[in-house]
Motif scaffolding. Structure first.
Motif, PDB file in Angstrom:
ATOM      1  N   LEU A  93      48.303  64.410 -27.564  1.00 40.03           N
ATOM      2  CA  LEU A  93      47.018  63.763 -27.318  1.00 40.03           C
ATOM      3  C   LEU A  93      46.060  64.724 -26.623  1.00 40.03           C
ATOM      4  O   LEU A  93      44.894  64.843 -27.001  1.00 40.03           O
ATOM      5  N   TRP A  94      46.554  65.434 -25.618  1.00 35.40           N
ATOM      6  CA  TRP A  94      45.686  66.367 -24.900  1.00 35.40           C
ATOM      7  C   TRP A  94      45.222  67.494 -25.814  1.00 35.40           C
ATOM      8  O   TRP A  94      44.076  67.939 -25.724  1.00 35.40           O
ATOM      9  N   GLN A  95      46.093  67.942 -26.706  1.00 31.64           N
ATOM     10  CA  GLN A  95      45.683  68.977 -27.656  1.00 31.64           C
ATOM     11  C   GLN A  95      44.580  68.463 -28.576  1.00 31.64           C
ATOM     12  O   GLN A  95      43.635  69.190 -28.883  1.00 31.64           O
ATOM     13  N   LEU A  96      44.675  67.192 -28.991  1.00 29.62           N
ATOM     14  CA  LEU A  96      43.609  66.606 -29.806  1.00 29.62           C
ATOM     15  C   LEU A  96      42.306  66.499 -29.022  1.00 29.62           C
ATOM     16  O   LEU A  96      41.228  66.755 -29.560  1.00 29.62           O
ATOM     17  N   VAL A  97      42.402  66.118 -27.751  1.00 29.87           N
ATOM     18  CA  VAL A  97      41.205  66.027 -26.914  1.00 29.87           C
ATOM     19  C   VAL A  97      40.544  67.397 -26.826  1.00 29.87           C
ATOM     20  O   VAL A  97      39.326  67.518 -26.983  1.00 29.87           O
ATOM     21  N   GLU A  98      41.335  68.430 -26.581  1.00 30.93           N
ATOM     22  CA  GLU A  98      40.769  69.775 -26.492  1.00 30.93           C
ATOM     23  C   GLU A  98      40.170  70.226 -27.821  1.00 30.93           C
ATOM     24  O   GLU A  98      39.113  70.844 -27.847  1.00 30.93           O
ATOM     25  N   GLU A  99      40.851  69.919 -28.930  1.00 33.01           N
ATOM     26  CA  GLU A  99      40.337  70.314 -30.252  1.00 33.01           C
ATOM     27  C   GLU A  99      39.012  69.630 -30.568  1.00 33.01           C
ATOM     28  O   GLU A  99      38.102  70.257 -31.099  1.00 33.01           O
ATOM     29  N   THR A 100      38.911  68.349 -30.250  1.00 39.65           N
ATOM     30  CA  THR A 100      37.713  67.597 -30.617  1.00 39.65           C
ATOM     31  C   THR A 100      36.583  67.751 -29.619  1.00 39.65           C
ATOM     32  O   THR A 100      35.433  67.514 -29.948  1.00 39.65           O
ATOM     33  N   HIS A 101      36.899  68.155 -28.394  1.00 42.45           N
ATOM     34  CA  HIS A 101      35.860  68.237 -27.375  1.00 42.45           C
ATOM     35  C   HIS A 101      35.562  69.667 -26.928  1.00 42.45           C
ATOM     36  O   HIS A 101      34.651  69.873 -26.148  1.00 42.45           O
ATOM     37  N   LYS A 102      36.307  70.613 -27.374  1.00 37.32           N
ATOM     38  CA  LYS A 102      36.066  72.020 -27.069  1.00 37.32           C
ATOM     39  C   LYS A 102      35.648  72.211 -25.620  1.00 37.32           C
ATOM     40  O   LYS A 102      34.473  72.354 -25.315  1.00 37.32           O
ATOM     41  N   VAL A 103      36.610  72.171 -24.729  1.00 35.42           N
ATOM     42  CA  VAL A 103      36.347  72.296 -23.307  1.00 35.42           C
ATOM     43  C   VAL A 103      35.514  73.543 -23.041  1.00 35.42           C
ATOM     44  O   VAL A 103      35.795  74.620 -23.566  1.00 35.42           O
ATOM     45  N   ASN A 104      34.472  73.414 -22.254  1.00 33.78           N
ATOM     46  CA  ASN A 104      33.507  74.470 -21.917  1.00 33.78           C
ATOM     47  C   ASN A 104      32.668  74.919 -23.118  1.00 33.78           C
ATOM     48  O   ASN A 104      32.078  75.971 -23.099  1.00 33.78           O
ATOM     49  N   MET A 105      32.656  74.128 -24.162  1.00 36.78           N
ATOM     50  CA  MET A 105      31.833  74.409 -25.330  1.00 36.78           C
ATOM     51  C   MET A 105      31.201  73.096 -25.773  1.00 36.78           C
ATOM     52  O   MET A 105      31.503  72.049 -25.241  1.00 36.78           O
ATOM     53  N   ILE A 106      30.372  73.161 -26.771  1.00 33.44           N
ATOM     54  CA  ILE A 106      29.745  71.944 -27.270  1.00 33.44           C
ATOM     55  C   ILE A 106      30.777  71.115 -28.032  1.00 33.44           C
ATOM     56  O   ILE A 106      31.525  71.626 -28.852  1.00 33.44           O
ATOM     57  N   SER A 107      30.794  69.830 -27.752  1.00 34.38           N
ATOM     58  CA  SER A 107      31.717  68.904 -28.394  1.00 34.38           C
ATOM     59  C   SER A 107      31.243  68.567 -29.802  1.00 34.38           C
ATOM     60  O   SER A 107      30.077  68.737 -30.146  1.00 34.38           O
ATOM     61  N   LYS A 108      32.154  68.049 -30.602  1.00 38.85           N
ATOM     62  CA  LYS A 108      31.797  67.557 -31.926  1.00 38.85           C
ATOM     63  C   LYS A 108      31.284  66.116 -31.846  1.00 38.85           C
ATOM     64  O   LYS A 108      30.678  65.623 -32.776  1.00 38.85           O
TER      65      LYS A 108
END
Length: 135
Positions: A93-108
């Protein structure tokens, strides 16, 4: 614990490793000290595995509890979602959160992008000694 470290420090998570019996030189152990160390390390390993099994669903629930509707919808649209949800896997789940929200980058996620833009806009201020032209 170890699962929380994955989130807090951003480390790539790896399961605890079972102690390797070959590392303990049990053949040359007349007093049984190495055997005792191996058994103690094996107990610690099993205790940690049981703690992970017990705490994984709790962490999964905690992460999903704090996700916005928009973020949860984005995560649910991912390929791996069904498998991760079925297993209540906090690491996945955390990997999906990071993939979809790009921590320190613009989110999708559009709502997250709008919020970031609005926050930046609201925090824009002219400096005390900055001219209107430089501002």
């Amino acid at each position: 614990g170890a699962l929380g470290k994955m989130i807090k420090q951003g480390e790539e998570y790896s399961e605890p490793q079972e102690p390797d019996i070959d590392d303990y030189d049990l053949d040359d152990d007349p007093y049984g000290i190495n055997k005792a160390k191996y058994i103690e390390d094996l107990k610690d390993y099993r205790k940690e595995i049981n703690e992970l099994k017990k705490n994984s669903p709790k962490l999964y629930g905690l992460i999903t509890q704090y996700l916005s509707e928009e973020s949860l919808d984005e995560i649910k649209s991912q390929e791996k979602w069904e498998e991760i949800d079925e297993a209540a896997d906090p690491v996945g789940l955390w990997q999906l959160v990071e993939e979809t929200h790009k921590v320190n980058m613009i989110s999708k996620v559009i709502a997250v992008m709008k919020l970031a833009a609005r926050t930046t806009y609201n925090n824009t201020r002219q400096g005390g000694f900055e001219s209107i032209i430089a501002y």
